[in-house]
Design a protein around this motif. Structure first.
Motif, mmCIF file in Angstrom:
data_model
loop_
_atom_site.group_PDB
_atom_site.id
_atom_site.type_symbol
_atom_site.label_atom_id
_atom_site.label_comp_id
_atom_site.label_asym_id
_atom_site.label_seq_id
_atom_site.Cartn_x
_atom_site.Cartn_y
_atom_site.Cartn_z
ATOM 1 N N VAL A 50 -25.893 20.803 -35.001
ATOM 2 C CA VAL A 50 -26.498 21.985 -34.642
ATOM 3 C C VAL A 50 -25.780 22.555 -33.054
ATOM 4 N N ILE A 51 -25.409 21.547 -32.452
ATOM 5 C CA ILE A 51 -24.374 21.927 -31.390
ATOM 6 C C ILE A 51 -23.071 22.498 -31.923
ATOM 7 N N GLY A 52 -22.445 21.607 -32.494
ATOM 8 C CA GLY A 52 -21.192 22.210 -33.263
ATOM 9 C C GLY A 52 -20.993 23.706 -33.614
ATOM 10 N N ARG A 63 -12.253 24.905 -33.899
ATOM 11 C CA ARG A 63 -11.631 23.686 -33.504
ATOM 12 C C ARG A 63 -12.061 23.370 -32.027
ATOM 13 N N SER A 64 -12.002 24.420 -31.113
ATOM 14 C CA SER A 64 -12.255 24.069 -29.894
ATOM 15 C C SER A 64 -13.755 23.675 -29.675
ATOM 16 N N ALA A 70 -17.664 17.053 -29.456
ATOM 17 C CA ALA A 70 -17.308 15.593 -29.251
ATOM 18 C C ALA A 70 -17.249 15.344 -27.879
ATOM 19 N N LEU A 71 -16.589 15.994 -27.051
ATOM 20 C CA LEU A 71 -16.509 15.279 -25.668
ATOM 21 C C LEU A 71 -17.877 15.273 -24.984
ATOM 22 N N GLY A 72 -18.677 16.510 -24.975
ATOM 23 C CA GLY A 72 -19.823 16.295 -24.530
ATOM 24 C C GLY A 72 -20.805 15.346 -24.982
ATOM 25 N N PHE A 73 -20.737 14.980 -26.182
ATOM 26 C CA PHE A 73 -21.741 13.929 -26.748
ATOM 27 C C PHE A 73 -21.149 12.721 -26.528
ATOM 28 N N LEU A 101 -22.248 7.088 -31.055
ATOM 29 C CA LEU A 101 -21.093 7.721 -31.319
ATOM 30 C C LEU A 101 -20.685 7.676 -32.851
ATOM 31 N N ILE A 102 -21.158 7.125 -33.518
ATOM 32 C CA ILE A 102 -21.272 7.052 -34.855
ATOM 33 C C ILE A 102 -21.521 8.475 -35.574
#
Length: 122
Positions: A50-52, A63-64, A70-73, A101-102
């Protein structure tokens, strides 16, 4: 239709609506009935998807958006105090748990899906 309009249409795409439905059903029904490792990870995977997608729509680039997701998670699941601060915004209990993180593996097929939609080669 230009790229910006096409990007906003993702907000109604079945991939996003399906991930939101899984997230809602899991958080409001399945976790209470079956509180285990699987229901916890299912929320993480659906949330990352959802966030992606939403961040991709806002930034007009996948891409960004996937990198920021990923960085936020990673920060949410490993940074001291971040999960506790984010919990009210995310609507529930959020715990710092590096095993979550999986769920970032969901970004791989999401990237492929974005590339397929835009006609890019994988």
């Amino acid at each position: 239709m230009n790229a910006g309009e096409r990007n906003w249409r993702l907000l109604g795409h079945p991939v996003l609506t399906g991930a939101v439905a899984v997230l809602a059903a899991n958080d409001h029904m399945l976790k209470a009935r079956f509180p285990n490792w699987w229901t916890g990870k299912l929320s993480d995977v659906a949330g990352v998807i959802v966030i992606g997608i939403v961040v991709s729509v806002v930034l007009h680039g996948h891409r960004s958006a996937l990198a920021l997701t990923a960085l936020g998670f990673i920060a949410l699941k490993t940074g001291p105090g971040i999960a506790e601060l984010a919990a009210p915004l995310l609507g529930g209990v959020t715990r710092r748990d590096p095993t979550d993180l999986i769920a970032l593996l969901a970004l791989v097929p999401l990237d492929r899906w974005f590339r397929h939609r835009s006609g890019l080669q994988a």
